[in-house]
Design a protein around this motif. Structure first.
Motif, short mmCIF file in Angstrom:
data_model
loop_
_atom_site.label_atom_id
_atom_site.label_comp_id
_atom_site.label_asym_id
_atom_site.label_seq_id
_atom_site.Cartn_x
_atom_site.Cartn_y
_atom_site.Cartn_z
N ASP A 315 50.89 39.19 29.52
CA ASP A 315 51.39 40.25 28.64
C ASP A 315 50.25 40.99 27.97
OD1 ASP A 315 53.84 41.48 27.74
OD2 ASP A 315 53.35 40.73 25.74
N HIS A 316 49.21 40.26 27.60
CA HIS A 316 48.05 40.90 26.97
C HIS A 316 47.36 41.83 27.96
CE1 HIS A 316 45.00 41.46 23.96
NE2 HIS A 316 44.04 41.02 24.76
N VAL A 317 47.21 41.38 29.19
CA VAL A 317 46.59 42.23 30.21
C VAL A 317 47.41 43.49 30.41
CG1 VAL A 317 46.08 42.38 32.68
CG2 VAL A 317 45.39 40.36 31.38
N LEU A 318 48.73 43.34 30.51
CA LEU A 318 49.60 44.49 30.76
C LEU A 318 49.62 45.45 29.58
CD1 LEU A 318 51.57 45.69 32.82
CD2 LEU A 318 53.39 44.41 31.69
N LEU A 319 49.69 44.90 28.37
CA LEU A 319 49.80 45.75 27.20
C LEU A 319 48.50 46.47 26.88
CD1 LEU A 319 51.62 46.68 24.89
CD2 LEU A 319 50.87 44.71 23.58
N SER A 320 47.37 45.78 27.03
CA SER A 320 46.09 46.37 26.63
C SER A 320 45.53 47.32 27.68
CB SER A 320 45.07 45.26 26.35
OG SER A 320 44.87 44.47 27.51
N THR A 321 45.85 47.11 28.94
CA THR A 321 45.27 47.94 29.99
C THR A 321 46.31 48.75 30.75
OG1 THR A 321 45.44 46.22 31.69
CG2 THR A 321 43.48 46.21 30.30
N GLY A 322 47.54 48.29 30.74
CA GLY A 322 48.55 48.94 31.55
C GLY A 322 48.38 48.69 33.03
N MET A 323 47.49 47.82 33.41
CA MET A 323 47.22 47.53 34.82
C MET A 323 48.18 46.43 35.29
SD MET A 323 43.06 47.68 34.76
CE MET A 323 42.92 47.37 36.51
N ALA A 324 49.29 46.89 35.80
CA ALA A 324 50.30 45.94 36.24
C ALA A 324 49.81 45.12 37.43
CB ALA A 324 51.58 46.68 36.60
N ASP A 325 48.93 45.69 38.25
CA ASP A 325 48.45 44.93 39.40
C ASP A 325 47.60 43.75 38.97
OD1 ASP A 325 46.49 46.56 38.37
OD2 ASP A 325 45.60 47.07 40.31
N ALA A 326 46.78 43.93 37.93
CA ALA A 326 45.98 42.80 37.44
C ALA A 326 46.88 41.71 36.88
CB ALA A 326 45.02 43.29 36.36
N ALA A 327 47.91 42.08 36.13
CA ALA A 327 48.84 41.09 35.61
C ALA A 327 49.60 40.42 36.75
CB ALA A 327 49.79 41.73 34.63
N LEU A 328 49.94 41.17 37.79
CA LEU A 328 50.69 40.61 38.92
C LEU A 328 49.85 39.60 39.68
CD1 LEU A 328 53.26 40.67 40.60
CD2 LEU A 328 52.30 42.57 41.90
N VAL A 329 48.58 39.89 39.91
CA VAL A 329 47.70 38.92 40.58
C VAL A 329 47.59 37.65 39.75
CG1 VAL A 329 45.32 38.51 41.33
CG2 VAL A 329 46.42 40.70 41.80
N LEU A 330 47.56 37.80 38.45
CA LEU A 330 47.44 36.63 37.58
C LEU A 330 48.68 35.74 37.69
CD1 LEU A 330 45.60 35.32 35.47
CD2 LEU A 330 46.74 36.67 33.72
N VAL A 331 49.85 36.36 37.66
CA VAL A 331 51.06 35.55 37.75
C VAL A 331 51.24 34.99 39.16
CG1 VAL A 331 52.67 37.40 38.38
CG2 VAL A 331 53.47 35.50 37.01
N GLN A 332 50.78 35.71 40.17
CA GLN A 332 50.85 35.17 41.53
C GLN A 332 49.95 33.94 41.68
OE1 GLN A 332 49.84 38.61 43.83
NE2 GLN A 332 51.97 39.32 44.00
N HIS A 333 48.79 33.97 41.06
CA HIS A 333 47.91 32.81 41.11
C HIS A 333 48.56 31.61 40.40
CE1 HIS A 333 44.33 30.28 40.77
NE2 HIS A 333 44.58 30.20 39.46
N ALA A 334 49.14 31.88 39.22
CA ALA A 334 49.80 30.78 38.49
C ALA A 334 50.96 30.22 39.29
CB ALA A 334 50.28 31.29 37.13
N ALA A 335 51.71 31.10 39.94
CA ALA A 335 52.82 30.61 40.75
C ALA A 335 52.34 29.82 41.94
CB ALA A 335 53.66 31.81 41.22
N SER A 336 51.22 30.24 42.54
CA SER A 336 50.67 29.47 43.66
C SER A 336 50.17 28.10 43.23
CB SER A 336 49.53 30.26 44.30
OG SER A 336 48.43 30.37 43.40
N GLN A 337 49.79 27.96 41.97
CA GLN A 337 49.37 26.67 41.46
C GLN A 337 50.55 25.78 41.10
OE1 GLN A 337 46.08 25.50 41.05
NE2 GLN A 337 45.62 27.28 42.32
N GLY A 338 51.76 26.37 41.10
CA GLY A 338 52.94 25.59 40.79
C GLY A 338 53.33 25.62 39.33
N VAL A 339 52.76 26.54 38.54
CA VAL A 339 53.12 26.64 37.13
C VAL A 339 54.58 27.12 37.05
CG1 VAL A 339 52.58 27.71 34.92
CG2 VAL A 339 50.75 27.14 36.52
N ALA A 340 55.40 26.40 36.31
CA ALA A 340 56.84 26.69 36.26
C ALA A 340 57.13 27.83 35.29
CB ALA A 340 57.61 25.43 35.86
N GLY A 341 58.32 28.48 35.49
CA GLY A 341 58.83 29.47 34.55
C GLY A 341 58.26 30.86 34.72
N LEU A 342 57.60 31.13 35.86
CA LEU A 342 56.97 32.44 36.04
C LEU A 342 57.59 33.25 37.17
CD1 LEU A 342 53.20 31.47 35.60
CD2 LEU A 342 54.78 32.35 33.89
#
Length: 1012
Positions: A315-342
């Motif tokens: 959320d901080h990445v998205l709000l401060s930069t508006g770069m949705a692609d950077a936030a999306l790569v971050l959540v994709q990495h967390a999901a690939s690691q198996g972090v739940a709730g994302l």
């Protein structure tokens, strides 16, 4: 105890201290430090210097480590000297031994402070040597420098340079790059500070090396270091630095490190460091304590804590930069690691990324800040509008397929996962957007939904739904200039076969139109029917009704194009509202005919006007009455009349004359209708004219318009009125001070003769032009109106009298008298005719005014006028007139006597000047007629004087002395005035006697008696 060593050269310390850091080289190390036998001094000299030359710095660190080796061996032996080998396996003995070792080590350091200092210096030297190796590795992986730059180091370092303490570094196989941090700062700055600096500058390769080699120190501060990474940095570049997830432990996975030394040195053990701290060894050149500015996280995070951290970072990445692609790569990495709730967050970010990067952008889009909170607060309708806010006709189909459909599929799947499936969601969202979209966008969507396309390629896949939404959009639109676009929409609609009875179809169509017309009519609860409201109306209609509604729409679209072509456009809903309102249709037809010249192409030819007539007749429909047409309530003849009136209103009279010769207009317009239309149009031009001059402007159009019909009395009368208006305006009549009178004011004047009176009063010489004024009166609408002519002559006489032009006043009065006499003789009703009575009233009053005027010098003419006044006045006014006559007669007799006396004195008698007088026969005849009207018996006697005397004597006592016309004040004065000129009032008897004598005397003169 330390062993004795050979003392260095006497000047070595001073030479070393005098050297600047930049001047220190390997030769100085070999010459000044290595020969010195004082280990403590050499070690302090090595730890004191922080150089930028990695080779010399490594030599210093290695020399210092070498010189502290013996001291650490002695300290280890001092601590181990009290241990018992046979008791090592017993816990209590070991515990006693640890306390004993600690006490022994403390005792040793207290006894040998030099070795304590050397142990502390060794720990610092070893840490610096590890950092130096890390810095060298960072330089090796840094981007290569230009060839002309100086080498930072001369050789490539091995991963474990301490495998052989005395081994020299191997020659570099390739030229390394430049480190992001200077060597001196890297050796002395806190490692956490250094790691944060590298993170903030996005030196991820250097940061990986630092974390790998010094992981034990940096791991508790991993989140502080990650927070220093700029939000715009792609997570793919530092994903190995992000906290991993351990599924087996359901918590954060602690990362392993690869330090330079596999085993810690004795000086770095807790036993040695504890003893040194308790001994308070005075040594200040230490590495700063790590993490003083950053909160540590020494334990791994739980899965919920790890998920929360990722969410905050995203959320901080998205709000401060508006770069949705950077936030999306971050959540994709967390999901690939198996972090739940994302998972849902990943969906939202994917949709936001489409909105930010794939959707068309406007000039203000770059300033928009997107966050998960804002996204989740938006309704689905708001999201659809945001996706398509800047779509164009060319891009709308692609945007719906690539942006809207994936978003709607996500919503649909979420509803199904929540156990609340919504099959109509996609259709509802899509229809809601179309109903509020511009018509060009709607047209593009309908072209991509044609029934001829395959089902999978169509945006709107339901034919009936397509028809309903098209009807709602078109009848709900207020556009007046997008008829081609509306036609494009109509051409995409489906067609159904409805084999039903034609009569029933007509009835149902009429019912549908009437119901729809009532629905779109504004009300207090719904000022305007929106497309969404109209969709509710069309939703329950079956296929047959929809087909008929589309047929009506076809007619309305064609009608709308025709109206727009002639600059009188109307929204489609107007055709529904006016379907049963003939006033609306007539008003629109009038505007169409009259605003033809407002079109882009002026109608200058007969063919153009025939084209307009054809279009108007087309809008009227068939003679049987087509309820679908725009002018369905107007007949063909009505439309032709409206057209002809509009043609005349444009001033194209030549074209109007030509068209009147055509068969179409000639059959529909008879002479009387043409005359009525021309008169009406002429009056409109007249009323709109600002100038009365009929040689230019609207007044000229009003005049020329009357040349179109065949000549008639009405046409001639209107033309004369226009001419009269022009002549009136030429006299500069004023409506108000400084404001000339307008033609409309002339037409609205009730008594138009008052305008003539204003002309006479405002122009000094106007009364002299009797024929001009009379012609003006005739053209004002009083032709053959003798009463108006008499009134005009009376005004002329009065005006001449006011300026004391007595001669012209008499001539005018004489003309007036002759006119009245002619009227009396020509009237079949005689004196009972109201017109004769009114004319006589005006005539006798005017004659009386002039006959009794004291300034008029000609008594003979005055007596004639008073005689005419006596002839035409009512019975009750006779005494007043006779009183004036007696006075004038006395004056005339006195004047005659004076003239006669003067002639006698002259010695000769001159002939009496001739004097015009009223003959006795005329007066007798007039009096006889008047007495008969008063029901008096008059015997046939030749003695006219006796007859008049007897008759007037009988009625004199009953004649009232009042005067109800314009001569009231003057006549009252005459009736109360005595022969001597006094104004005393007398009783009734005296007045009757006086009146009787005056009447007898006056009538005798009128009958021709001698004056003497």
């Amino acid at each position: 105890m330390s062993t004795a060593t050979t003392s260095p050269a006497p000047d070595a310390p001073s030479q070393w201290i005098a050297l600047a850091d930049n001047d220190v080289s390997l030769d100085y190390v070999d010459k000044l430090l290595k020969p010195t036998h004082d280990d403590l001094w050499v070690s302090v000299a090595c730890v004191d210097r922080i150089l930028e030359d990695a080779t010399v710095q490594k030599a210093l660190l290695n020399l210092g480590v070498q010189r502290t080796s013996s001291s650490i061996m002695r300290a280890r032996e001092a601590a181990a000297g009290v241990a018992s080998d046979e008791d090592e396996g017993m816990g209590q003995t070991v515990e006693v031994d640890q306390r004993t070792r600690h006490a022994s080590l403390l005792s040793y350091f207290a006894a040998e402070p030099a070795d304590a200092q050397l142990c502390r210096i060794r720990a610092v030297l070893l840490e610096r040597l590890d950092r130096l190796n890390t810095w060298v590795q960072i330089c090796q992986e840094a981007p290569a420098e230009d060839e002309d730059e100086e080498d930072i180091i001369d050789g490539e370092w091995e991963d474990d340079p301490w495998a052989d303490g005395d081994a020299a570094p191997t020659q570099a196989s390739s030229k390394p790059g430049k480190a992001p941090i200077p060597l001196a700062g890297f050796l002395t700055t806190d490692l956490v500070e250094t790691a944060c600096a590298l993170a903030s500058q996005e030196h991820f390769a250097a940061l990986r090396i630092l974390v790998n080699r010094h992981g034990t120190t940096l791991w508790p501060y991993r989140f502080s270091i990650l927070d220093c990474i700029p939000e715009y940095a792609p997570a793919s570049e530092y994903r190995d630095l992000l906290p991993p997830y351990n599924p087996s432990l359901d918590a954060e996975l602690m990362q392993t490190s690869n330090p330079w030394r596999g085993e810690v040195d004795y000086t770095e053990t807790s036993e040695c460091t504890r003893a040194l701290e308790e001994c308070r060894v005075p040594f200040s050149i230490l590495s700063p304590t790590a993490g003083r500015r950053f909160p540590p996280t020494p334990t791994p995070l739980s899965t919920s804590e790890l998920s929360s951290w990722y969410l905050r970072r995203i959320d901080h990445v998205l709000l401060s930069t508006g770069m949705a692609d950077a936030a999306l790569v971050l959540v994709q990495h967390a999901a690939s690691q198996g972090v739940a709730g994302l998972d849902e967050v990943g969906e939202d970010l994917s949709l936001i990324a489409r909105l930010v990067y794939d959707a068309p952008q406007g000039a203000e889009s770059a300033a928009e800040d997107w966050s998960l909170e804002r996204w989740r607060s938006m309704s689905p309708e708001d999201v659809v509008r945001a996706y398509l806010a800047h779509s164009t006709e060319a891009s709308i189909v692609r945007d719906i397929q690539k942006l809207i459909m994936p978003f709607l599929f996500v919503l649909e799947s979420r509803a199904e996962r929540a156990g609340m499936p919504d099959p109509s969601l996609i259709t509802r969202m899509l229809y809601d957007y179309i109903l509020n979209a511009p018509l060009d966008i709607v047209a593009a969507i309908f072209e991509a939904s044609k029934p001829t396309l395959t089902q999978g390629r169509r945006i709107i896949q339901d034919d009936e739904g397509m028809a309903r939404i098209a009807l709602a959009c078109l009848y709900g639109s207020d556009k007046l200039d997008e008829w081609p676009t509306m036609s494009r929409i109509f051409e995409c609609l489906p067609a159904w076969e409805t084999p039903e009875d034609e009569e029933d179809e007509t009835d149902e169509t009429d019912t549908t139109i009437a119901s729809l017309g009532d629905f779109v009519t504004p009300s207090t609860t719904r000022p305007r029917a929106t497309p969404s409201d109209l969709l509710l109306f069309f939703k329950p209609l079956p296929t047959a009704s929809l087909s008929r509604a589309l047929d009506v729409l076809d007619v309305h679209l064609e009608s709308g194009e025709i109206l727009s072509r002639w600059s009188v456009p109307a929204p489609l809903r107007w055709f529904l509202q006016s379907n049963a309102n003939i006033s609306e249709q007539r008003s629109r037809a009038n505007r169409m005919a009259r605003r033809a010249n407002a079109a882009e192409d002026q109608l200058d030819t007969q063919e153009d006007w025939e084209w307009l007539l054809d279009d108007m007749l087309k809008l009227a429909g068939s003679d049987e009455g087509d309820s679908r047409s725009a002018f369905c309530l107007l007949s063909r003849d009505d439309v032709i009349r409206i057209f002809f009136s509009g043609l005349l209103s444009t001033g194209n009279f030549d074209i109007a004359k030509k068209l009147l010769k055509s068969s179409g207009l000639h059959e529909s317009l008879d002479h009387q209708v043409i005359e009525d239309i021309c008169l009406t149009c002429s009056q409109e031009f007249y009323d709109n004219a600002t100038s009365g001059n009929y040689h230019f402007g609207d007044m000229k159009l009003a005049y020329d318009c009357l040349d179109v019909p065949e000549p008639s009395d009405r046409v001639t009368q209107e033309k004369e009125f226009i001419e009269a208006t022009s002549r009136l305006c030429s006299f500069n009549l004023m409506s108000r001070p400084g404001i000339p009178i307008s033609p409309i004011e002339i037409r609205l004047t009730k008594d138009r003769l008052s305008l003539v009176s204003r002309v006479l009063s405002s122009n000094n010489d106007a009364y002299k032009h009797t024929e001009v004024i009379l012609d003006l009166v005739r053209k004002l609408g009083f032709r053959n109106d003798v009463v108006a002519e008499v009134r005009t002559l009376a005004m002329l006489a009065e005006t001449a009298l006011q300026v004391e032009d007595f001669s012209r006043a008499y001539e005018t009065s004489e003309t007036m008298v002759n006119t009245v006499l002619l009227l009396r003789t020509s009237s079949a009703l005689g004196t009972t005719d109201p017109a004769i009575q009114e004319a006589s009233e005006v005539c006798w009053v005017t004659c009386f005014q002039l006959g009794r005027h004291p300034e008029c010098p000609d008594a003979a003419k005055k007596l004639v006028l008073l005689g005419r006044a006596l002839e035409f006045c009512p019975a009750e006014k006779l005494p007043d007139i006779l009183a004036a006559w007696r006075t004038l007669e006395d004056e005339d007799i006195e004047q005659r006597r004076e003239t006669f006396a003067s002639r006698k004195r002259g010695g000769r008698r001159k002939s009496t000047p001739s004097r015009q007088r009223v003959t006795g026969a005329d007066v007798a005849a007039s009096l006889a007629t008047r007495l008969q009207s008063m029901q008096m018996h008059i015997p046939a006697s030749p003695d006219a004087a006796a007859l008049a005397s007897k008759a007037l004597g009988r009625v004199a006592a009953n004649i009232p002395f009042s005067f109800a016309t314009r001569g009231r004040s003057y006549l009252a004065e005459e009736s109360g005035r005595s022969r001597s000129g006094s104004r005393t009032r007398s009783d009734g008897t005296h007045v009757s006697e006086q009146a009787s004598r005056a009447l007898q005397k006056g009538i005798g003169w009128l009958l021709g008696a001698d004056d003497e």
